[in-house]
Scaffold this motif. Structure first.
Motif, PDB file in Angstrom:
ATOM      1  N   GLU A  16       9.345   0.680  -5.852  1.00 44.21           N
ATOM      2  CA  GLU A  16       8.475   1.825  -6.071  1.00 44.21           C
ATOM      3  C   GLU A  16       9.159   2.811  -7.023  1.00 44.21           C
ATOM      4  O   GLU A  16       9.531   2.422  -8.121  1.00 44.21           O
ATOM      5  CB  GLU A  16       8.107   2.453  -4.729  1.00 44.21           C
TER       6      GLU A  16
ATOM      7  N   ASN B  14      -2.756   8.504   4.602  1.00 41.38           N
ATOM      8  CA  ASN B  14      -3.804   8.437   3.589  1.00 41.38           C
ATOM      9  C   ASN B  14      -3.351   7.536   2.442  1.00 41.38           C
ATOM     10  O   ASN B  14      -2.282   7.756   1.847  1.00 41.38           O
ATOM     11  CB  ASN B  14      -4.125   9.832   3.050  1.00 41.38           C
ATOM     12  N   LEU B  15      -4.152   6.519   2.125  1.00 43.02           N
ATOM     13  CA  LEU B  15      -3.797   5.571   1.076  1.00 43.02           C
ATOM     14  C   LEU B  15      -3.858   6.246  -0.284  1.00 43.02           C
ATOM     15  O   LEU B  15      -4.795   6.991  -0.602  1.00 43.02           O
ATOM     16  CB  LEU B  15      -4.734   4.375   1.110  1.00 43.02           C
ATOM     17  N   GLN B  16      -2.862   5.951  -1.095  1.00 43.92           N
ATOM     18  CA  GLN B  16      -2.772   6.528  -2.437  1.00 43.92           C
ATOM     19  C   GLN B  16      -2.485   5.450  -3.476  1.00 43.92           C
ATOM     20  O   GLN B  16      -1.710   5.638  -4.395  1.00 43.92           O
ATOM     21  CB  GLN B  16      -1.689   7.606  -2.470  1.00 43.92           C
ATOM     22  N   GLY B  17      -3.112   4.298  -3.284  1.00 44.47           N
ATOM     23  CA  GLY B  17      -2.926   3.206  -4.234  1.00 44.47           C
ATOM     24  C   GLY B  17      -1.924   2.179  -3.740  1.00 44.47           C
ATOM     25  O   GLY B  17      -1.631   2.087  -2.539  1.00 44.47           O
ATOM     26  N   THR B  18      -1.382   1.435  -4.671  1.00 44.60           N
ATOM     27  CA  THR B  18      -0.431   0.375  -4.338  1.00 44.60           C
ATOM     28  C   THR B  18       0.801   0.485  -5.233  1.00 44.60           C
ATOM     29  O   THR B  18       0.808   1.198  -6.241  1.00 44.60           O
ATOM     30  CB  THR B  18      -1.066  -1.015  -4.520  1.00 44.60           C
TER      31      THR B  18
ATOM     32  N   ASP C 128       0.625  11.233   6.314  1.00 45.82           N
ATOM     33  CA  ASP C 128      -0.506  11.257   7.248  1.00 45.82           C
ATOM     34  C   ASP C 128      -1.270   9.931   7.277  1.00 45.82           C
ATOM     35  O   ASP C 128      -2.264   9.803   7.980  1.00 45.82           O
ATOM     36  CB  ASP C 128      -1.477  12.379   6.875  1.00 45.82           C
TER      37      ASP C 128
ATOM     38  N   ASP D   6       0.846  -1.195   0.000  1.00 51.85           N
ATOM     39  CA  ASP D   6       0.000   0.000   0.000  1.00 51.85           C
ATOM     40  C   ASP D   6       0.877   1.240   0.000  1.00 51.85           C
ATOM     41  O   ASP D   6       1.842   1.337   0.760  1.00 51.85           O
ATOM     42  CB  ASP D   6      -0.916   0.018   1.230  1.00 51.85           C
ATOM     43  N   ARG D   7       0.522   2.197  -0.853  1.00 55.76           N
ATOM     44  CA  ARG D   7       1.212   3.471  -0.870  1.00 55.76           C
ATOM     45  C   ARG D   7       0.414   4.478  -0.036  1.00 55.76           C
ATOM     46  O   ARG D   7      -0.801   4.606  -0.199  1.00 55.76           O
ATOM     47  CB  ARG D   7       1.374   3.995  -2.298  1.00 55.76           C
ATOM     48  N   ALA D   8       1.074   5.158   0.872  1.00 58.30           N
ATOM     49  CA  ALA D   8       0.395   6.124   1.735  1.00 58.30           C
ATOM     50  C   ALA D   8       1.268   7.351   1.920  1.00 58.30           C
ATOM     51  O   ALA D   8       2.504   7.276   1.819  1.00 58.30           O
ATOM     52  CB  ALA D   8       0.061   5.507   3.091  1.00 58.30           C
ATOM     53  N   ASP D   9       0.628   8.494   2.193  1.00 59.68           N
ATOM     54  CA  ASP D   9       1.401   9.700   2.452  1.00 59.68           C
ATOM     55  C   ASP D   9       1.803   9.740   3.922  1.00 59.68           C
ATOM     56  O   ASP D   9       1.534   8.821   4.697  1.00 59.68           O
ATOM     57  CB  ASP D   9       0.615  10.948   2.040  1.00 59.68           C
TER      58      ASP D   9
END
Length: 366
Positions: free
Chosen positions: A186, A148-152, A146, A141-144
Motif C-alpha cells: 500500500e 468504511n471502504l475506500q477502494g482497493t 470505522d 480492500d482499503r477501509a478507514d
C-alpha cells in the motif's frame, strides 16, 4: 518462521614448477572473490536472527518446479538448469548461455510467485545471468478505522538478480548475485540490496557435486517506517551424488546454519507473546530441521521424477493430530522438442498444496 581442485602432474616436469604457477593463480582468484565479499560485508554484521524476525522473507521461497519437488532448496546440485542459479549463483555455467526460463507458482490463496531468468556467456570474461523473482500478494480492500471502504490496494515484492560466475579451476566455480529488492505494501515502501556468494565443485566424472552459499547478505536502504529490519542472511552447504550404476541422484542441503536452535515466538490473538517454540532439547530433531533431503530418478536426460522432504516445514506447519504428508514434496520433468517442462508439488499444510510450474529452453537451439 515460515528458510580442491585436483590436478595431474606430468613426470617430465619438476613438482615445484607445476605447483607454483597453479598456486599463484588460485591465490589471485581467491583474493578477488574475497575482496568482493569484504566490500559487501563492509558495515554489515552477520549474526543469527531469530526465525521470523526479518523482512524480505519472500527471498527464501523457491520458484522452481524442480527445486520445489526436491524439498524447496538445494545448493549443491550441479546441472545444466538455469533455475539452480537462484539458489546458488555458482551454478551458472557457460553451458547455460542463451538459456531462458519461466516459472509460476500459485502459492496460497491469491498469492502468486513468478520468476524469469536468462544467461549469456562471454569468452575470456565469464558467464552472466539476469533474473527477476516476484511475489504478488493480490488485491485488498482499503477501509478507514470505522470500516468504511475506500477502494482497493495491492501489495507485491520484487528482487532483481544480477549474477556472474568465473571458473577458478576445471572443477571449481565461484559466483555472485547482486539483488536489488523492492517491496510495496500500500503506501509503505522499502528498498534493499542483498547479495548471494557461492562456490560449486563438480567432480570429473560428474557424479558428485558440492556447494556452499552465503545468502542474502545486505541491508535495507530505505525502510517502511523509521526502523531498519534485518534481512534473512543465511549460510547453506549442500551435496549431490548420482549413483554410478543406477539412475538415482541423492541431494542434501543444510540451511539456517547461522541459527542452530531455530526458535521462534508464538503469539496469542491479542498480539501478546505467549511462548517460544522450535527450541526443544531433542538434538536429532534440531539437526533435521536444518536439512532438506531430495531423491531424483533420472532414467534419461529428458525425463526425471523427484521426491523431497523438509523436516522443519513438517514440524512447524503440520497439525499434531493429523500430520498427513506435510513436509513431503514430489514432481517430474520432461523435454518435448526443444522445451523442458517441469511440475512440482509441495504439501505445506493440510489446507492445501503449493504447485510449481517451469518451462525453459535455449535460444541457440532454434
Amino acid at each position: 518462521m515460515l528458510k580442491l581442485p585436483f590436478f595431474k602432474l606430468r613426470r617430465r616436469f619438476n613438482t615445484k614448477m607445476v605447483l607454483l604457477p597453479f598456486y599463484n593463480l588460485m591465490m589471485k582468484k581467491i583474493k578477488g572473490v574475497s575482496i568482493v565479499i569484504l566490500i559487501i560485508l563492509l558495515g554489515q554484521h552477520i549474526w543469527a536472527q531469530q526465525a521470523g524476525s526479518y523482512t524480505y522473507d519472500f527471498l527464501n521461497l523457491t520458484n522452481s518446479a524442480r527445486i520445489g519437488a526436491l524439498g524447496g532448496n538445494q545448493v549443491g546440485l550441479a546441472d545444466n538448469d538455469l533455475n539452480l542459479v537462484y539458489h546458488n549463483p555458482a551454478a551458472l555455467s557457460p553451458e547455460l548461455s542463451t538459456s531462458i526460463t519461466l516459472n509460476y507458482v500459485p502459492y496460497v490463496s491469491d498469492i502468486s510467485i513468478s520468476y524469469a531468468g536468462y544467461a549469456h556467456h562471454f569468452d575470456k570474461v565469464g558467464t552472466f545471468g539476469l533474473g527477476i523473482h516476484t511475489i504478488n500478494y493480490g488485491t485488498f480492500d482499503r477501509a478507514d478505522e470505522d470500516g468504511n471502504l475506500q477502494g482497493t490496494f495491492s501489495a507485491a515484492e520484487y528482487a532483481i538478480q544480477l549474477s556472474y560466475t568465473k571458473m577458478l579451476s576445471p572443477k571449481l566455480r565461484a559466483g555472485i548475485s547482486l539483488k536489488p529488492i523492492i517491496s510495496n505494501f500500500e503506501q509503505y515502501n522499502s528498498f534493499g540490496l542483498a547479495a548471494d556468494i557461492g562456490l560449486l565443485y563438480k567432480s570429473s566424472n560428474e557424479l558428485f557435486s558440492a556447494g556452499l552459499v552465503l545468502k542474502n547478505v545486505g541491508s535495507q536502504i530505505s525502510t517502511y517506517n523509521e526502523t531498519y529490519e534485518p534481512i534473512p542472511t543465511d549460510l547453506q552447504i549442500g551435496i549431490a551424488k548420482k549413483l554410478a550404476h543406477a539412475p538415482f541422484r541423492l541431494t542434501l542441503t543444510a540451511q539456517d546454519l547461522l541459527d542452530w536452535n531455530m526458535k521462534y515466538k508464538v503469539y496469542d490473538g491479542s498480539g501478546d507473546e505467549v511462548e517460544e517454540a522450535g527450541n526443544n532439547s531433542n538434538a536429532f530433531d534440531q539437526l533435521m530441521r536444518h536439512m532438506v533431503i531430495g531423491v531424483e530418478f533420472v532414467p534419461s536426460k529428458n525425463f526425471f521424477v523427484d521426491f523431497g522432504y523438509n523436516h522443519r516445514r513438517r514440524q512447524e506447519l503440520a497439525i499434531s493430530s493429523k500430520m498427513s504428508t506435510v513436509g513431503f514434496t514430489w514432481g517430474f520433468g520432461f523435454k518435448v522438442y526443444k522445451f523442458r517442462f517441469a511440475y512440482g508439488s509441495g504439501k505445506y499444510h493440510l489446507a492445501g498444496s503449493s504447485n510449481h510450474f517451469s518451462i525453459s529452453t535455449n535460444i541457440s537451439d532454434f
